[in-house]
Scaffold this motif. Structure first.
Motif, short mmCIF file in Angstrom:
data_model
loop_
_atom_site.label_atom_id
_atom_site.label_comp_id
_atom_site.label_asym_id
_atom_site.label_seq_id
_atom_site.Cartn_x
_atom_site.Cartn_y
_atom_site.Cartn_z
N VAL A 171 65.61 -9.60 -18.38
CA VAL A 171 66.45 -9.46 -19.56
C VAL A 171 66.34 -10.74 -20.38
O VAL A 171 65.91 -11.78 -19.88
N GLY A 172 66.73 -10.65 -21.62
CA GLY A 172 66.71 -11.82 -22.48
C GLY A 172 68.05 -12.52 -22.53
O GLY A 172 68.92 -12.32 -21.69
N ASP A 173 68.20 -13.38 -23.53
CA ASP A 173 69.47 -14.07 -23.76
C ASP A 173 70.41 -13.23 -24.62
O ASP A 173 71.56 -13.62 -24.84
N GLY B 220 68.37 -19.47 -22.02
CA GLY B 220 68.18 -19.16 -20.61
C GLY B 220 69.42 -18.67 -19.91
O GLY B 220 69.59 -18.87 -18.70
N ARG B 221 70.30 -17.98 -20.64
CA ARG B 221 71.51 -17.38 -20.05
C ARG B 221 71.46 -15.88 -20.29
O ARG B 221 71.50 -15.42 -21.44
N PRO B 222 71.39 -15.09 -19.22
CA PRO B 222 71.16 -13.64 -19.37
C PRO B 222 72.20 -12.95 -20.25
O PRO B 222 73.40 -13.05 -20.00
N GLU B 223 71.72 -12.31 -21.30
CA GLU B 223 72.52 -11.45 -22.18
C GLU B 223 73.79 -12.14 -22.68
O GLU B 223 74.83 -11.52 -22.85
N GLY C 245 73.32 -3.73 -27.08
CA GLY C 245 74.36 -4.00 -28.07
C GLY C 245 73.78 -4.44 -29.40
O GLY C 245 74.24 -4.00 -30.46
N ALA C 246 72.76 -5.28 -29.35
CA ALA C 246 72.14 -5.78 -30.59
C ALA C 246 71.55 -4.64 -31.41
O ALA C 246 71.57 -4.67 -32.65
N LEU C 247 71.03 -3.63 -30.74
CA LEU C 247 70.44 -2.50 -31.46
C LEU C 247 71.45 -1.79 -32.36
O LEU C 247 71.07 -1.16 -33.35
N THR C 248 72.72 -1.88 -32.04
CA THR C 248 73.75 -1.20 -32.83
C THR C 248 74.20 -2.00 -34.05
O THR C 248 74.92 -1.46 -34.89
N VAL C 249 73.80 -3.28 -34.13
CA VAL C 249 74.31 -4.14 -35.19
C VAL C 249 73.19 -4.78 -36.02
O VAL C 249 73.26 -4.82 -37.25
N ALA C 250 72.19 -5.31 -35.34
CA ALA C 250 71.16 -6.09 -36.01
C ALA C 250 70.29 -5.23 -36.93
O ALA C 250 70.25 -4.00 -36.81
N VAL D 48 74.32 -13.44 -25.71
CA VAL D 48 74.65 -13.08 -27.09
C VAL D 48 75.03 -11.60 -27.14
O VAL D 48 74.19 -10.73 -26.91
N LYS D 49 76.27 -11.34 -27.44
CA LYS D 49 76.79 -9.98 -27.47
C LYS D 49 76.71 -9.39 -28.88
O LYS D 49 76.50 -10.10 -29.87
N ALA D 50 76.91 -8.09 -28.94
CA ALA D 50 76.80 -7.39 -30.23
C ALA D 50 77.76 -7.96 -31.27
O ALA D 50 77.41 -8.09 -32.45
N ASP D 51 78.98 -8.34 -30.83
CA ASP D 51 79.95 -8.83 -31.81
C ASP D 51 79.71 -10.28 -32.21
O ASP D 51 80.49 -10.85 -32.97
N TRP D 52 78.64 -10.88 -31.72
CA TRP D 52 78.21 -12.20 -32.19
C TRP D 52 77.26 -12.07 -33.38
O TRP D 52 76.94 -13.07 -34.01
N ILE D 53 76.75 -10.89 -33.64
CA ILE D 53 75.62 -10.70 -34.55
C ILE D 53 76.11 -10.19 -35.91
O ILE D 53 76.89 -9.23 -35.99
N LYS D 54 75.63 -10.82 -36.96
CA LYS D 54 75.92 -10.37 -38.32
C LYS D 54 75.20 -9.05 -38.57
O LYS D 54 74.02 -8.91 -38.24
N PRO D 55 75.88 -8.05 -39.12
CA PRO D 55 75.20 -6.78 -39.39
C PRO D 55 73.94 -6.98 -40.23
O PRO D 55 73.97 -7.65 -41.26
N GLY D 56 72.85 -6.42 -39.75
CA GLY D 56 71.58 -6.52 -40.47
C GLY D 56 70.76 -7.75 -40.16
O GLY D 56 69.65 -7.90 -40.69
#
Length: 301
Positions: free
Chosen positions: A251-253, A214-217, A258-263, A219-227
């Protein structure tokens, strides 16, 4: 890197609803039993009113009996419990949903505990919560948002054995049950929360990342493991001055762009987990009706 796949919750939910609608028709033809869903709402919370209306429309579209009990905000706890007892005793009602949050000073815990576990299609009763924790999915009703989240995860990553799953959020509604489901799928699960140290680094180790804080956005792109597969459970309303003064947007959490570029795959908000939550409520209600009729029905997810 190729942009992530957007997991279409609307499309997945439509497939579930199609199956549920056919199952409800088959149950009625075989036994004369029409699945019945009763929604109880207390007070005038605008968001709750919208959710209840959408659930009612979906139940009717599935061929269910749909009943709404709207109580005033000053309803006494004893009166709420009396209504739940009456619904428990009504053979035409197979699922009971108590819309949360309740206005104060009403206590949701005894109200949820009062719902017959066999009609607890939201999966919040302590009996069903215990069954989920124990992995007794043959008798449990899994809470709808975790069940929908798991369906979307499996659509992107069918084989979860040995994967590292990270759940941000430890709520009884989402975090704890989705962690139990991931464990049952043979994932190694890490649960994170507001006191977790070095959260971004932990997230970067996860093959599956579920954000439900419940915290807007947050989780940033650099938190996400590629793929990684990213499931965004958050629904947050934030200012949208680009739409005009006083306007807002959902918006989500997760920072979706950003996630689209990594996940590898990510759910949007809106249009991701939300539609699946309502679809799972319909599926649970059909399961409750088939159990009450004493016939075989759809297997629980």
């Amino acid at each position: 890197m190729t942009a992530a796949t957007i997991i279409d919750g609307k499309l997945a939910a439509a497939a579930v609803i199609e199956t549920v609608t056919a199952g409800a028709a088959a149950l009625a033809a075989r036994t004369g039993v029409r699945p019945g869903l009763a929604v109880v709402i207390v007070g005038e919370d605008p968001a709750s009113q919208v959710y209840v209306a959408s659930k009612g429309r979906m139940a009717e579209s599935c061929g269910f009996k749909s009943v709404k009990h709207a109580l005033p905000a000053d309803t006494a706890q004893a009166d709420l419990l009396a209504l739940i007892a009456a619904l428990n005793a009504d053979p035409t009602i197979h699922g009971i949903l108590l819309q949360l949050p309740l206005p104060k000073p009403l206590d949701p815990l005894p109200a949820i505990a009062a719902i017959d576990p066999a009609k607890d299609v939201d999966g919040l009763n302590e009996v069903n919560a215990g069954r989920v924790a124990l992995g007794d999915f043959g008798r449990a009703f899994v809470p709808c948002t975790p069940a929908g989240s798991m369906a979307l995860i499996r659509s992107a990553l069918p084989d979860l054995r040995g994967r590292h799953a990270m759940v941000i959020g430890r709520s009884n509604l989402v975090g704890k049950p989705v962690a139990a489901l991931l464990l049952a799928a043979d994932c190694t699960v890490t649960m994170a929360h507001s006191r977790t140290a070095d959260l971004p680094a932990l997230c970067r180790t996860a093959d599956v990342l579920v954000a439900a804080v419940g915290r807007p956005e947050m989780v940033k792109a650099d938190w996400i493991k590629p793929g990684a597969v990213v499931i965004d459970v958050g629904i947050n309303r934030v200012p949208a001055p680009e739409k005009g003064e006083g306007r807002t947007r959902l918006v989500g959490d997760v920072d979706f762009a950003g996630a689209l570029t990594v996940a590898g795959a990510v759910t949007p908000v809106p249009g991701g987990v939300g539609p699946m939550t309502i679809a799972m409520l319909m599926e649970n209600t059909l399961i409750a009706a088939t159990r009450a009729a004493g016939v075989s029905g759809p297997p629980h997810r």
